[in-house]
Design a protein around this motif. Sequence first.
Motif, PDB file in Angstrom:
ATOM      1  N   VAL A  69     -40.001  25.887  27.890  1.00  0.00           N
ATOM      2  CA  VAL A  69     -40.780  25.593  26.673  1.00  0.00           C
ATOM      3  C   VAL A  69     -40.086  26.283  25.501  1.00  0.00           C
ATOM      4  N   ALA A  70     -39.869  25.536  24.425  1.00  0.00           N
ATOM      5  CA  ALA A  70     -39.198  26.110  23.259  1.00  0.00           C
ATOM      6  C   ALA A  70     -39.903  27.399  22.819  1.00  0.00           C
ATOM      7  N   SER A  71     -39.077  28.412  22.466  1.00  0.00           N
ATOM      8  CA  SER A  71     -39.610  29.760  22.236  1.00  0.00           C
ATOM      9  C   SER A  71     -40.349  29.900  20.905  1.00  0.00           C
ATOM     10  N   GLU A  72     -40.115  28.987  19.977  1.00  0.00           N
ATOM     11  CA  GLU A  72     -40.782  29.056  18.664  1.00  0.00           C
ATOM     12  C   GLU A  72     -42.125  28.347  18.740  1.00  0.00           C
ATOM     13  N   ASP A  73     -43.194  29.019  18.303  1.00  0.00           N
ATOM     14  CA  ASP A  73     -44.470  28.299  18.308  1.00  0.00           C
ATOM     15  C   ASP A  73     -44.847  27.872  16.890  1.00  0.00           C
ATOM     16  N   PHE A  74     -45.984  27.215  16.759  1.00  0.00           N
ATOM     17  CA  PHE A  74     -46.331  26.644  15.459  1.00  0.00           C
ATOM     18  C   PHE A  74     -46.626  27.719  14.403  1.00  0.00           C
ATOM     19  N   PHE A  75     -47.027  28.915  14.824  1.00  0.00           N
ATOM     20  CA  PHE A  75     -47.266  29.957  13.815  1.00  0.00           C
ATOM     21  C   PHE A  75     -45.946  30.605  13.407  1.00  0.00           C
ATOM     22  N   THR A  76     -45.178  31.044  14.391  1.00  0.00           N
ATOM     23  CA  THR A  76     -43.931  31.732  14.041  1.00  0.00           C
ATOM     24  C   THR A  76     -42.967  30.766  13.354  1.00  0.00           C
ATOM     25  N   GLY A 110     -53.812  20.586  19.374  1.00  0.00           N
ATOM     26  CA  GLY A 110     -54.369  21.888  19.757  1.00  0.00           C
ATOM     27  C   GLY A 110     -53.355  23.006  19.576  1.00  0.00           C
ATOM     28  N   TRP A 111     -52.114  22.724  19.995  1.00  0.00           N
ATOM     29  CA  TRP A 111     -51.075  23.756  19.857  1.00  0.00           C
ATOM     30  C   TRP A 111     -50.833  24.094  18.394  1.00  0.00           C
ATOM     31  N   ALA A 112     -50.946  23.090  17.543  1.00  0.00           N
ATOM     32  CA  ALA A 112     -50.557  23.276  16.138  1.00  0.00           C
ATOM     33  C   ALA A 112     -51.645  23.940  15.311  1.00  0.00           C
ATOM     34  N   GLU A 113     -52.812  24.164  15.859  1.00  0.00           N
ATOM     35  CA  GLU A 113     -53.899  24.768  15.059  1.00  0.00           C
ATOM     36  C   GLU A 113     -53.518  26.149  14.551  1.00  0.00           C
ATOM     37  N   LYS A 114     -52.581  26.818  15.175  1.00  0.00           N
ATOM     38  CA  LYS A 114     -52.150  28.170  14.754  1.00  0.00           C
ATOM     39  C   LYS A 114     -51.163  28.114  13.579  1.00  0.00           C
ATOM     40  N   ARG A 401     -27.876  36.274   0.505  1.00  0.00           N
ATOM     41  CA  ARG A 401     -28.251  36.923   1.760  1.00  0.00           C
ATOM     42  C   ARG A 401     -27.250  36.524   2.836  1.00  0.00           C
ATOM     43  N   THR A 402     -27.120  37.385   3.820  1.00  0.00           N
ATOM     44  CA  THR A 402     -26.269  37.070   4.978  1.00  0.00           C
ATOM     45  C   THR A 402     -27.181  36.703   6.139  1.00  0.00           C
ATOM     46  N   ILE A 403     -26.987  35.506   6.658  1.00  0.00           N
ATOM     47  CA  ILE A 403     -27.865  34.996   7.721  1.00  0.00           C
ATOM     48  C   ILE A 403     -27.564  35.741   9.024  1.00  0.00           C
ATOM     49  N   SER A 404     -28.635  36.185   9.703  1.00  0.00           N
ATOM     50  CA  SER A 404     -28.433  36.875  10.985  1.00  0.00           C
ATOM     51  C   SER A 404     -29.693  36.848  11.836  1.00  0.00           C
ATOM     52  N   ALA A 405     -29.515  36.777  13.139  1.00  0.00           N
ATOM     53  CA  ALA A 405     -30.654  36.849  14.069  1.00  0.00           C
ATOM     54  C   ALA A 405     -31.336  38.207  13.947  1.00  0.00           C
ATOM     55  N   SER A 406     -30.581  39.218  13.463  1.00  0.00           N
ATOM     56  CA  SER A 406     -31.173  40.569  13.358  1.00  0.00           C
ATOM     57  C   SER A 406     -32.180  40.654  12.216  1.00  0.00           C
ATOM     58  N   THR A 407     -32.136  39.676  11.309  1.00  0.00           N
ATOM     59  CA  THR A 407     -33.075  39.740  10.175  1.00  0.00           C
ATOM     60  C   THR A 407     -33.919  38.477  10.017  1.00  0.00           C
ATOM     61  N   HIS A 408     -33.603  37.427  10.755  1.00  0.00           N
ATOM     62  CA  HIS A 408     -34.368  36.203  10.539  1.00  0.00           C
ATOM     63  C   HIS A 408     -35.777  36.306  11.113  1.00  0.00           C
ATOM     64  N   HIS A 409     -36.635  35.390  10.763  1.00  0.00           N
ATOM     65  CA  HIS A 409     -38.042  35.416  11.198  1.00  0.00           C
ATOM     66  C   HIS A 409     -38.302  34.408  12.308  1.00  0.00           C
ATOM     67  N   GLN A 410     -37.238  33.727  12.747  1.00  0.00           N
ATOM     68  CA  GLN A 410     -37.380  32.724  13.820  1.00  0.00           C
ATOM     69  C   GLN A 410     -37.493  33.414  15.167  1.00  0.00           C
ATOM     70  N   ASN A 411     -38.287  32.821  16.057  1.00  0.00           N
ATOM     71  CA  ASN A 411     -38.475  33.448  17.371  1.00  0.00           C
ATOM     72  C   ASN A 411     -37.404  32.983  18.355  1.00  0.00           C
ATOM     73  N   ILE A 412     -36.184  33.424  18.103  1.00  0.00           N
ATOM     74  CA  ILE A 412     -35.050  33.099  18.967  1.00  0.00           C
ATOM     75  C   ILE A 412     -34.031  34.215  18.812  1.00  0.00           C
ATOM     76  N   ASP A 413     -33.300  34.532  19.881  1.00  0.00           N
ATOM     77  CA  ASP A 413     -32.380  35.685  19.849  1.00  0.00           C
ATOM     78  C   ASP A 413     -30.965  35.285  19.423  1.00  0.00           C
ATOM     79  N   PHE A 414     -30.842  34.194  18.676  1.00  0.00           N
ATOM     80  CA  PHE A 414     -29.536  33.727  18.221  1.00  0.00           C
ATOM     81  C   PHE A 414     -29.725  32.976  16.912  1.00  0.00           C
ATOM     82  N   ASN A 415     -28.694  33.040  16.052  1.00  0.00           N
ATOM     83  CA  ASN A 415     -28.753  32.232  14.831  1.00  0.00           C
ATOM     84  C   ASN A 415     -27.460  31.453  14.709  1.00  0.00           C
ATOM     85  N   ILE A 416     -27.577  30.134  14.611  1.00  0.00           N
ATOM     86  CA  ILE A 416     -26.360  29.294  14.629  1.00  0.00           C
ATOM     87  C   ILE A 416     -25.508  29.524  13.384  1.00  0.00           C
ATOM     88  N   TYR A 417     -26.101  30.149  12.333  1.00  0.00           N
ATOM     89  CA  TYR A 417     -25.339  30.422  11.109  1.00  0.00           C
ATOM     90  C   TYR A 417     -24.960  31.907  11.027  1.00  0.00           C
TER      91      TYR A 417
END
Length: 479
Positions: A69-76, A110-114, A401-417
Amino acid sequence: MSILIRGGTVVTAEGERRADVRIVGESVVEVGEGLSPDGARVIDAGGAYVIPGGIDPHTHMELPFMGTVASEDFFTGTSAAAAGGTTMCIDFVIPGPKQNIIEAYKQWRGWAEKAACDYSFHVAITWWDESVRRDMGILCQEHGVNSFKHFMAYKNAIMCDDETLVNSFKRCKELGALATLHAENGELVYVLQQDIFNQGITGPEGHPLSRPPEVEGEAANRAIRIAEVLGVPVYIVHNSCIDALEAITRARLEGQIVFGEVLAQHLVIDDSVYRNPDWRTAAHYVMSPPFRSKEHQAALWKGLQAGMLQTTATDHCCFCTPQKEAGKDDFRKIPNGTGGIEDRMGVLWHHGVRSGRLTPSQFVAATSTNCARIFNLYPKKGTIQVGADADIVVWDPNKTRTISASTHHQNIDFNIYEGMEITGNAAVTLSRGRVVWSDGQLSTERGTGRYVNRPCFADFWSSQNARNAAAVPTPVKRG
Ligand code: URQ
Ligand code: ZN
Ligand code: ZN
């Protein structure tokens, strides 16, 4: 509660002008120069642009796919979107095999209510019988769905065959709905995957080899031709190559109603990523269609500039490293998908506007307005005018800004940029008049996002004539 966004340059798809924007509650109530605060909260937009919130027409929050299941949910995911200036996404209901499509729709609702920002759903047609025909009508007439997705890839999973395509396209035409496509020839992909794996190529470098541009171009052209014969408008998602772009361009130049989407990542990342010696890194770029050579990137930019591609998206579908490792020894098992919802707008401003490829107005059209028009959200969404939802971004063209997984708000441990430095970012984001991003801080709240109904285009679409409609068929009198 009223807000006055003061001192900025308002940019819409039609042009740009110095103007203040007054918001009362959830809507824009006044746009003009020198507006007085009258007790409103003032947001200083001096030296910045004031643009419509981005709309991402292609996301997959918490998607069950390829055994995970994709790690990003509708709230994050909608929160990360707001941090980057996107205030609405159109996600996908993807029914399981033979799953009732209304049941699936309710599951996703239902999933998207958050969600923290507004959202809507394309509904995928992955199988066919008369109940699907019936339920497509119910979704249009009672649930605000005006677009149905068809995956021509992912054999033995969600792929639909030509029989389903034809039946569903005809139904879309009857309903005044838009048929959207993931255009890759799934049969070819399946055979090429086996061949490549059996030759001993098991790593991520095998992924693009099994999905060459011809596989995408064939499917795009086939879908467009089927739509031409049936007289139904189509929208091709995530076009990644010259072959698909040529199919769209030919059709549009012949007056067929065909829309094309391009992902921000396909415009700036090339296929060298698959040759990265680090398996984890290469695996994180496994998505479909795959990243292509720089030649294809250049053509996609020209397609966007020329208006042959109308929208930009992210196909935000996140899988963390442990999830990607399902395909450690077999690239065919790497869950397909990448993130990017937080970075789409900044990447497109930096590589599109600052590079001189796009004007600010074209940027607004490609990140918000065109999507709103195509999916019948305009002018409630996708512009700044009296009566529109106050989905607005104060866009600082000089904010770096410099794009990085260390600072992004996405729920994934990698950033393609990862490591990309971009200039041009959201300073303040408002979702229906609520500040959700400011001073580098998110202030989103679960459940404040709303589902947005999208009425069908009964009149407009029905104007698209089927090719064979021109020759009025008359029976031959015999005997
Ligand atoms: O194909 C899609 O759009 C979904 C399943 C996300 N994954 C991907 O690789 N594009
Ligand atoms: Zn797709
Ligand atoms: Zn997708």
